[in-house]
Design a protein around this motif. Structure first.
Motif, PDB file in Angstrom:
ATOM      1  N   THR A 174       0.862  -1.243  -0.014  1.00 11.12           N
ATOM      2  CA  THR A 174      -0.054   0.037  -0.074  1.00 11.12           C
ATOM      3  C   THR A 174       1.074   1.214   0.042  1.00 11.12           C
ATOM      4  OG1 THR A 174       0.000  -0.106   2.415  1.00 11.12           O
ATOM      5  CG2 THR A 174      -1.881  -1.218   1.346  1.00 11.12           C
ATOM      6  N   LEU A 175       2.106   1.062   0.288  1.00 12.57           N
ATOM      7  CA  LEU A 175       3.045   2.277   0.328  1.00 12.57           C
ATOM      8  C   LEU A 175       4.497   2.271  -0.239  1.00 12.57           C
ATOM      9  CD1 LEU A 175       2.559   4.574   2.507  1.00 12.57           C
ATOM     10  CD2 LEU A 175       4.386   3.346   3.619  1.00 12.57           C
ATOM     11  N   SER A 176       4.938   3.070  -0.866  1.00 10.88           N
ATOM     12  CA  SER A 176       6.253   2.937  -1.638  1.00 10.88           C
ATOM     13  C   SER A 176       7.214   4.111  -1.454  1.00 10.88           C
ATOM     14  CB  SER A 176       5.942   2.905  -3.163  1.00 10.88           C
ATOM     15  OG  SER A 176       6.216   4.060  -3.699  1.00 10.88           O
ATOM     16  N   MET A 177       8.591   3.636  -1.290  1.00  2.84           N
ATOM     17  CA  MET A 177       9.280   4.794  -1.033  1.00  2.84           C
ATOM     18  C   MET A 177      10.470   4.518  -2.364  1.00  2.84           C
ATOM     19  SD  MET A 177      10.552   4.518   2.882  1.00  2.84           S
ATOM     20  CE  MET A 177       9.408   4.418   4.066  1.00  2.84           C
ATOM     21  N   ARG A 178      11.194   5.845  -2.627  1.00  2.00           N
ATOM     22  CA  ARG A 178      12.380   5.693  -3.573  1.00  2.00           C
ATOM     23  C   ARG A 178      13.590   5.658  -2.653  1.00  2.00           C
ATOM     24  NH1 ARG A 178      15.227   9.018  -7.041  1.00  2.00           N
ATOM     25  NH2 ARG A 178      14.722  11.092  -5.822  1.00  2.00           N
ATOM     26  N   PHE A 179      14.368   4.505  -3.080  1.00  2.00           N
ATOM     27  CA  PHE A 179      15.520   4.265  -2.670  1.00  2.00           C
ATOM     28  C   PHE A 179      16.828   4.761  -3.708  1.00  2.00           C
ATOM     29  CE2 PHE A 179      13.213   1.921   0.214  1.00  2.00           C
ATOM     30  CZ  PHE A 179      13.913   0.857   1.079  1.00  2.00           C
ATOM     31  N   ALA A 180      17.426   5.683  -3.291  1.00  2.00           N
ATOM     32  CA  ALA A 180      18.180   6.157  -4.667  1.00  2.00           C
ATOM     33  C   ALA A 180      19.693   5.942  -4.054  1.00  2.00           C
ATOM     34  CB  ALA A 180      18.173   7.811  -4.905  1.00  2.00           C
ATOM     35  N   VAL A 181      20.869   6.349  -5.002  1.00  5.09           N
ATOM     36  CA  VAL A 181      22.126   6.247  -4.590  1.00  5.09           C
ATOM     37  C   VAL A 181      22.447   7.450  -3.713  1.00  5.09           C
ATOM     38  CG1 VAL A 181      24.611   6.359  -5.763  1.00  5.09           C
ATOM     39  CG2 VAL A 181      23.006   4.841  -6.461  1.00  5.09           C
ATOM     40  N   ASN A 182      23.286   7.443  -2.882  1.00  2.92           N
ATOM     41  CA  ASN A 182      23.352   8.714  -2.297  1.00  2.92           C
ATOM     42  C   ASN A 182      24.336   9.670  -2.761  1.00  2.92           C
ATOM     43  OD1 ASN A 182      23.700  10.505  -0.117  1.00  2.92           O
ATOM     44  ND2 ASN A 182      25.165   9.424   1.197  1.00  2.92           N
ATOM     45  N   ASP A 183      23.858  10.753  -3.214  1.00  2.00           N
ATOM     46  CA  ASP A 183      24.594  11.809  -3.923  1.00  2.00           C
ATOM     47  C   ASP A 183      25.004  13.072  -3.138  1.00  2.00           C
ATOM     48  OD1 ASP A 183      22.167  12.921  -3.833  1.00  2.00           O
ATOM     49  OD2 ASP A 183      21.662  13.283  -6.107  1.00  2.00           O
ATOM     50  N   SER A 184      24.925  13.070  -2.080  1.00  2.00           N
ATOM     51  CA  SER A 184      25.247  14.249  -1.117  1.00  2.00           C
ATOM     52  C   SER A 184      26.786  14.547  -1.018  1.00  2.00           C
ATOM     53  CB  SER A 184      24.818  14.018   0.214  1.00  2.00           C
ATOM     54  OG  SER A 184      25.836  13.554   0.977  1.00  2.00           O
ATOM     55  N   PRO A 185      27.236  15.737  -0.748  1.00  2.00           N
ATOM     56  CA  PRO A 185      28.735  15.900  -0.645  1.00  2.00           C
ATOM     57  C   PRO A 185      29.258  15.204   0.151  1.00  2.00           C
ATOM     58  CG  PRO A 185      27.395  18.118  -0.607  1.00  2.00           C
ATOM     59  CD  PRO A 185      26.394  16.994  -0.542  1.00  2.00           C
ATOM     60  N   MET A 186      28.809  14.503   1.216  1.00  2.00           N
ATOM     61  CA  MET A 186      29.355  13.436   2.160  1.00  2.00           C
ATOM     62  C   MET A 186      29.209  12.169   1.770  1.00  2.00           C
ATOM     63  SD  MET A 186      28.515  15.323   5.636  1.00  2.00           S
ATOM     64  CE  MET A 186      28.932  16.952   5.970  1.00  2.00           C
ATOM     65  N   ALA A 187      28.879  11.858   0.402  1.00  2.00           N
ATOM     66  CA  ALA A 187      28.601  10.353  -0.009  1.00  2.00           C
ATOM     67  C   ALA A 187      29.903   9.796   0.301  1.00  2.00           C
ATOM     68  CB  ALA A 187      27.931  10.275  -1.151  1.00  2.00           C
ATOM     69  N   GLY A 188      29.937   8.342   0.453  1.00  2.00           N
ATOM     70  CA  GLY A 188      30.961   7.589   0.371  1.00  2.00           C
ATOM     71  C   GLY A 188      31.936   7.708   1.671  1.00  2.00           C
ATOM     72  N   ARG A 189      31.787   8.453   2.666  1.00  2.00           N
ATOM     73  CA  ARG A 189      32.625   8.709   3.553  1.00  2.00           C
ATOM     74  C   ARG A 189      32.515   7.876   4.924  1.00  2.00           C
ATOM     75  NH1 ARG A 189      32.963  15.295   4.719  1.00  2.00           N
ATOM     76  NH2 ARG A 189      33.342  15.917   2.767  1.00  2.00           N
ATOM     77  N   GLU A 190      31.366   7.055   4.978  1.00  2.00           N
ATOM     78  CA  GLU A 190      30.989   6.120   6.075  1.00  2.00           C
ATOM     79  C   GLU A 190      30.514   4.958   5.822  1.00  2.00           C
ATOM     80  OE1 GLU A 190      27.771   7.976   8.526  1.00  2.00           O
ATOM     81  OE2 GLU A 190      29.122   9.812   9.019  1.00  2.00           O
ATOM     82  N   GLY A 191      29.809   4.635   4.572  1.00  2.00           N
ATOM     83  CA  GLY A 191      29.610   3.350   3.963  1.00  2.00           C
ATOM     84  C   GLY A 191      30.519   2.517   3.032  1.00  2.00           C
ATOM     85  N   THR A 192      30.446   1.430   2.992  1.00  2.00           N
ATOM     86  CA  THR A 192      31.331   0.626   1.888  1.00  2.00           C
ATOM     87  C   THR A 192      30.382   0.163   0.781  1.00  2.00           C
ATOM     88  OG1 THR A 192      30.876  -1.269   3.328  1.00  2.00           O
ATOM     89  CG2 THR A 192      32.789  -0.302   3.531  1.00  2.00           C
TER      90      THR A 192
END
Length: 610
Positions: free
Chosen positions: A309-327
């Protein structure tokens, strides 16, 4: 080989927090499943980290205990309707249900959801009024409520003639006497043996098995769990998987058979009709497929699953801090992970967007999708999440319809007026209002799911944290028109750097802050809530002007109010359509979908002209 033990297959169903996992703990202890000196965690069935932290059951899990020569297979089911797909499939594996209700709260919406499914399948219930030792218990009224609930769910005469026990799962006793305050769970074991029929299974027919649960093992690959409906299967037997239309999905061998014993899966050489087991050896067979002997051409009937009944969009993180914490930050990794999730969780549907950088994930509710996101961030993923939106449908006349929910709210009488007013603003229709004891009022509404997105935080503020809200999908009904969203605007950072205490001190009068000094920020990031309805761009990095003059009172220490820190679910519910939540393994940040202010203005003008 020794003859198989007499079998009973049961599911324990209850509303969230009514104590079913605690009761299963005591059934383990009193049946001798654990050694006397064995160290066992509390709520042993909640084995997943998120389940332990939140104190809720998320995944349906089978287990097995032996008592007086009988083997009882028990399935612990989730109480939240968001995880209802787990429950719907599980019920096809069992022959009876134990319905647990709280002696004070009584029958709640999620109890109604699962019980309706169980009664529809013709399962006979045993009712256990739990927490009988509560000082505010009202067991007689609760029993009447359960009876009324069964009648409203079209239970047959046999189902209405249910046996009742009064119990305290935490203290480990059950009795037919509501005044009993000690004893053991023997009466419950006896009722299960006497009242739940043995599995109606054809031992001599060809092997047939319906897959109801799917999980993965690093060594065994896919593990398919379900109930053997007929025949016998041995390790290395030739098997094949059929879909609902009878088409062959794949052919293979049963490389491993696993039965349940307490909390463990134990390898077995063969399984007979009536057993609940897991099979390894197939690579593409999935939930609702029939695993059978090669001679079988007719698949078993699988329970249909309610649509998302509900949906969300999961997108690639494109913020200026992307890739600093996740692998795990690429779209390919996100796609593979979501495909694995959709494979084992049949209530979730994943579709890829045209730009290949984002995915539309549809599910049952905010909590279910929140659990998926939380699991992914703990695995090292970075994501950008959009505001949830409901999935519309059309009726026979081609008119737009939307999902509605039954909302049951327990509040102190003084706050009931505010709650009714707020629900009316969100197009909720009151269906019932009655006192529920202890100065509380129980109010029921039928409301569009769209209006409830983001309401929970506001509801807790309105009721000073004392209100309890329970929601349950009801139906698809007529579209209710526009519903007002968030009342306040947000404070948006106009630059990238580190927040400064001096700047935040002067921003406090503008509204509520979400960040603290020294926190890293970027242009377009939401750093607080504006007290007014408009969005406001601010500079949280402004330092104090230095001068050669000193004066008393000028350099007083800055005292900031602690910032409002949001959980993942609160952040997702808070954002507006033009905003996103940036989720990384260590941080949850709110941001505008377009970080550049000029781009935001351009998009705003496009919206107005449309």
């Amino acid at each position: 080989m020794s003859a198989p033990l007499p079998l009973r297959n049961i599911a324990i169903i209850a509303h969230v927090d009514h104590g079913k996992t605690t009761l299963v703990d005591q059934l383990f202890r009193q049946s001798g499943t654990f050694r006397d000196n064995q160290r066992v965690e509390e709520r042993a069935m909640d084995s997943n980290d998120l389940e332990k932290e939140r104190g809720i059951t998320i995944l349906a899990k089978p287990t097995s205990i032996e008592w007086n020569g009988y083997r009882i297979n028990i399935v612990d089911t989730p109480g939240h309707a968001d995880f209802g797909a787990e429950v719907e499939r599980i019920l096809s594996m069992v022959d009876g249900v134990v319905l647990l209700v709280d002696s004070s709260e009584g029958a709640m919406p999620q109890t109604k959801f699962v019980t309706g499914k169980a009664l529809g399948l013709g399962l006979k219930p045993i009712v256990v009024v739990n927490k009988i030792d509560r000082p505010d218990g009202r067991h007689a009224e609760v029993l009447d409520e359960v009876f009324d609930l069964f009648v409203s769910l079209d239970a047959n005469d046999e189902q209405l003639d249910f046996p009742t026990l009064y119990a305290s799962g935490r203290n480990g006793y059950a009795s037919e006497d509501p005044n009993a305050r000690e004893g053991t769970l023997t009466p419950l074991f006896e009722k299960i043996i006497e009242h739940v029929p043995a599995p109606a299974a054809d031992v001599d027919g060809p092997f047939k098995f319906l897959v109801t649960l799917l999980d993965r093992d690093n060594f065994l690959g896919r593990i398919l769990t379900g109930k053997v409906q007929s025949g016998t299967v041995k390790v290395n037997d030739q098997i094949r998987a059929l879909d609902n239309d009878g088409k062959v999905v794949e052919v293979g061998r049963a490389s491993k058979l696993l039965a349940f014993h307490g909390l463990d899966r134990v390898p077995v050489e063969e399984a007979k009709a009536g057993d609940i087991i897991s099979i390894a050896g197939l690579t593409t067979a999935t939930v609702s497929n029939t695993i059978a002997d090669p001679s079988v051409t007719e698949p078993l009937h699988a329970q249909p699953i309610d649509p998302p009944t509900l949906s969300m969009r999961f997108a690639v993180n494109d913020s200026p801090m992307a890739g600093r914490e996740g692998t795990k930050v690429t779209s390919r990794m996100i796609r593979d992970r979501l495909a694995r999730e959709a494979e084992s969780n049949v209530a979730i549907r994943v579709t890829e967007s045209a730009d290949k950088d984002s995915f539309e994930v549809a599910g049952r509710g905010e909590l279910q999708l929140g659990v998926v996101i939380e699991t992914m961030r703990r695995e090292g993923f970075e994501l950008g999440i959009s505001r949830p939106r409901v999935l519309f449908d059309t009726d026979e006349d081609g008119k737009r319809t939307e999902p509605y929910e039954i909302v049951v709210i327990d509040v102190d009488e003084e706050y009931s007026g505010t709650v009714v007013e707020k629900m009316a603003m969100r197009k909720g229709e009151m269906t019932d209002m009655r006192p529920s004891g202890g100065g509380k009022t129980r109010i029921s509404f039928s409301a569009p799911s769209r209006g409830l997105i983001g309401y929970h935080g506001e509801f807790l503020s309105d009721t000073r944290g004392t209100g309890i809200m329970n929601r349950l999908f009801e139906k698809y009904g007529p579209y209710r028109g526009t519903i007002e969203g968030r009342q306040n605007g947000v404070l948006i950072s106009n630059g990238t750097g580190e927040a400064v205490g001096y700047a935040l001190n002067s921003l406090e009068e503008r509204g509520v802050l979400f960040i603290k000094p020294q926190e890293k920020i970027y242009e377009g990031m939401i750093i607080g809530e504006n007290a007014k309805p408009d969005d406001l761009e601010v500079n949280p990095m402004k330092s104090k002007q230095l001068t050669n003059f000193r004066s008393t009172g000028k350099d007083d220490a800055i005292r900031l109010t602690p910032p409002r820190v949001m959980t993942l679910e609160q952040a997702i519910a808070y954002i507006d359509d033009d905003e996103m939540v940036e989720v990384t393994p260590h941080s949850i940040r709110l941001r505008k979908a377009f970080l550049d202010p000029n781009e935001r203005k351009k998009q705003g003008r496009k919206k107005e002209s449309a």
